[in-house]
Write a protein that holds these residues in place. Sequence first.
Motif, short mmCIF file in Angstrom:
data_model
loop_
_atom_site.label_atom_id
_atom_site.label_comp_id
_atom_site.label_asym_id
_atom_site.label_seq_id
_atom_site.Cartn_x
_atom_site.Cartn_y
_atom_site.Cartn_z
N ALA A 35 75.15 52.04 3.40
CA ALA A 35 74.42 52.80 2.78
C ALA A 35 74.79 54.31 2.98
O ALA A 35 75.80 54.64 3.59
CB ALA A 35 73.23 53.14 3.31
N TRP A 36 74.20 54.94 1.77
CA TRP A 36 74.56 56.30 1.80
C TRP A 36 72.94 57.29 2.25
O TRP A 36 71.85 56.59 2.14
CB TRP A 36 74.52 56.62 0.40
CG TRP A 36 75.95 56.61 -0.23
CD1 TRP A 36 76.34 55.45 -0.94
CD2 TRP A 36 77.07 56.69 -0.33
NE1 TRP A 36 77.65 55.16 -0.95
CE2 TRP A 36 78.49 56.33 -0.63
CE3 TRP A 36 77.54 58.41 0.02
CZ2 TRP A 36 79.68 56.63 -0.62
CZ3 TRP A 36 78.88 58.83 0.20
CH2 TRP A 36 79.95 57.58 -0.15
N PHE A 37 73.95 58.13 2.81
CA PHE A 37 72.47 59.18 3.33
C PHE A 37 72.32 60.42 2.90
O PHE A 37 73.74 60.91 2.56
CB PHE A 37 71.91 59.28 4.53
CG PHE A 37 71.69 57.75 5.51
CD1 PHE A 37 72.13 56.53 5.75
CD2 PHE A 37 70.09 57.77 5.51
CE1 PHE A 37 72.08 55.57 6.74
CE2 PHE A 37 69.52 56.61 6.35
CZ PHE A 37 70.73 54.85 6.50
N ARG A 45 67.99 63.59 8.28
CA ARG A 45 69.17 62.95 7.35
C ARG A 45 67.95 61.63 6.31
O ARG A 45 67.27 61.50 7.24
CB ARG A 45 70.22 62.09 8.31
CG ARG A 45 70.71 61.90 7.62
CD ARG A 45 72.56 61.28 7.95
NE ARG A 45 72.95 61.82 9.31
CZ ARG A 45 73.66 62.12 9.81
NH1 ARG A 45 74.55 61.38 9.87
NH2 ARG A 45 74.46 63.75 9.88
N GLU A 46 68.09 61.40 5.36
CA GLU A 46 67.37 60.51 4.73
C GLU A 46 67.90 59.55 4.26
O GLU A 46 69.54 59.72 3.66
CB GLU A 46 67.16 61.58 3.15
CG GLU A 46 67.27 62.25 2.46
CD GLU A 46 65.88 62.56 1.34
OE1 GLU A 46 64.64 62.88 1.34
OE2 GLU A 46 66.61 63.80 0.58
N PHE A 47 67.46 58.72 3.49
CA PHE A 47 67.48 57.71 3.11
C PHE A 47 67.93 58.02 1.78
O PHE A 47 67.27 58.35 0.94
CB PHE A 47 67.12 56.53 3.16
CG PHE A 47 67.28 54.92 2.72
CD1 PHE A 47 66.38 54.70 1.06
CD2 PHE A 47 68.43 54.30 2.95
CE1 PHE A 47 67.43 53.72 0.78
CE2 PHE A 47 68.59 53.41 1.45
CZ PHE A 47 68.31 52.45 1.23
N VAL A 48 69.44 57.19 1.06
CA VAL A 48 69.89 57.27 -0.35
C VAL A 48 70.13 56.20 -0.79
O VAL A 48 68.92 56.15 -1.90
CB VAL A 48 71.03 57.67 -1.11
CG1 VAL A 48 70.93 58.71 -1.99
CG2 VAL A 48 70.52 60.15 -0.02
N ALA A 49 70.57 55.48 -0.32
CA ALA A 49 70.17 53.72 -1.20
C ALA A 49 71.25 52.47 -0.33
O ALA A 49 72.09 53.20 0.39
CB ALA A 49 71.74 53.79 -1.84
N ALA A 50 71.29 51.89 -0.70
CA ALA A 50 71.76 50.63 0.46
C ALA A 50 72.00 49.33 -0.11
O ALA A 50 71.71 48.92 -1.35
CB ALA A 50 71.19 49.98 1.75
#
Length: 125
Positions: A35-37, A45-50
């Motif tokens: 994933a990218w955070f 820190r927030e989730f971007v994509a996985a």
Amino acid sequence: QVQLADSGGGLVQAGGSLRLSCAASGRTFSYSAVAWFRQAPGKEREFVAAEIWSGGITNYADSVKGRFTISRDNAKNTVYLQMNSLKPEDTAVYYCAARTNTGPYFQRPNEYSAWGQGTQVTVSS
């Protein structure tokens, strides 16, 4: 043990594009997801994509859906984040992360045991 090295950040004008890279080494076969955070100053820190390895399923935060694309090159053990139509609010340090456990909570940072060092993305207005 998995080691991750992320790169590709920089300064770009609003509307521009960047491609981040996450090169993996070590026990890469143990991944279940990558994933990218991102983390902006003063924010969590927030989730971007996985991408979930089994089935190649991808998932995106609503804020980036339609603009960002996660992909991987198995031959190079590298995961990418293509970011288009960038906005000033995308400014943050971006981190790639790898997860070995399974389950539905892949948007949670504490589900990931390996992290890259982070790469700064700055979008000017």
